[in-house]
Scaffold this motif. Structure first.
Motif: not given
Length: 337
Positions: A195-200, A279-287, A306-311
């Motif tokens: 996981e990217d370190q910026s992922v919460k 980081a911006d509080g949004s959630t990325t959903r990957s299937v 898991v990238g910084s954009n959650g993908a």
């Protein structure tokens, strides 16, 4: 006969409450018209190749530490030293039954039980719990099952599920050797995520798996849809986490109904859902769409990043992925997770 079986049940309950001994003795002083003590030996064929399965999926030298950590994680879950067991004996002539909770120590356990001369259908199952593997209908071998909770999001199973069955013809000869063999009924899955370190926060769920299992015929049923929660462990390698669960198997082949609008889902048998809060509080959903069936006794490892954009990107072959950024803003159904 029902009265005598009631006496058996009362005796078993009293015995188990007073002692850890697993001997079911005679019901009264005179058992000549009914009972003979039989020795029944149970053989647990638990998963004993956890390390080999993991090595086959992660053969590279760079994965040596990860392999060992996964083996250490799953071995005590899939091949424990003790097994909580539930035994059901049902007479074939009138449906009368004896239900007996036991604890098996080791892979071979011999019990002494008093049984009346008649024919029985006997089922044995280990590893049921009060969370993700509930024992239901335990008074009738034809409908007895291990089932998952009825909810949108459910916990994983906590123990190795082993199941066996045998027809018994009791003839009053206690020299007869009776053996019952139990085999795995659930599987293990590990999603190893870098996981990217910026992922919460990251949550991982498994779906398209069986929802129940009938012990009498080893049949899986897919009559409920749910997301199965995984548990996270940081005992991987630097920058990685292990999201793991014990679950029922998947179907044997692709049902052809999984996300038909997604080309990545072509040939998928079961899915992994990853929700990543960035980081911006949004959630990325990957299937993640897994093409290889999950079978009883399997130890499956899926490696992702898991990238910084959650993908999520997948490095394991035979697994496709679709990604929805900013997932919560579309008015899409958000289950209780």
């Amino acid at each position: 006969m029902m009265q005598r079986l009631s006496h058996i049940l009362l005796f078993v309950a009293t015995l188990l409450s007073l002692s850890s001994c697993r001997y079911i003795g005679t019901i009264d002083d005179d058992t000549s018209d009914c009972g003979t003590v039989y020795r029944i030996t149970y053989h647990m064929h638990a998963v004993n190749n956890t390390g080999d399965q993991i090595t086959a999926q992660l053969p590279e030298d760079a994965n040596a530490t990860l392999r060992q950590n996964l083996t250490n994680l799953f071995t005590p879950l899939l091949h424990p030293t003790t097994y909580p067991a539930q035994l059901l004996f049902q007479q074939t002539n009138d449906g009368s039954y004896l239900f007996s909770p036991q604890t098996f120590n080791g892979d071979v356990q011999t019990l002494s039980l008093t049984l009346c001369p008649t024919t029985y259908r006997h089922t044995a199952v280990t590893g049921t719990d009060r969370q993700g593997a509930l024992l239901a209908d335990s008074t009738n071998v034809s409908t007895e099952q291990v089932t998952t909770p009825a909810a949108d999001t459910i916990p994983a199973q906590t123990n190795a599920l082993l199941s066996g069955r045998k027809d018994l013809k009791i003839q009053g000869n206690n020299e007869e050797a009776i053996h019952v063999h139990l085999y795995p009924a659930n599987a293990a899955v590990a999603v190893v995520a870098k996981e990217d370190q910026s992922v919460k926060d990251v949550k991982v769920y498994l779906t398209d798996l069986a929802s129940s299992y009938t012990t009498n015929d080893s049949t899986y049923h897919f009559d409920k849809d749910a997301l199965v929660r995984t548990t996270v462990s940081t005992k991987a390698t630097s920058g990685q986490k292990i999201y793991h669960a014990l679950v029922f198997p998947s179907r044997d082949s692709a049902p052809g109904t999984i996300d038909t609008d997604k080309p990545q889902a072509d040939g998928a048998v079961w899915r992994i859902v990853v929700l990543a809060k960035i980081a911006d509080g949004s959630t990325t959903r990957s299937v993640l769409y897994v093409q290889k069936p999950l079978k009883a006794g399997d130890v499956r490892v899926i490696c992702v990043a898991v990238g910084s954009n959650g993908a999520v990107t997948v490095t394991t072959a035979g697994v496709g992925a679709s990604v929805t950024l900013d997932w919560n803003k579309g008015g899409e159904y958000n289950p209780d997770i």
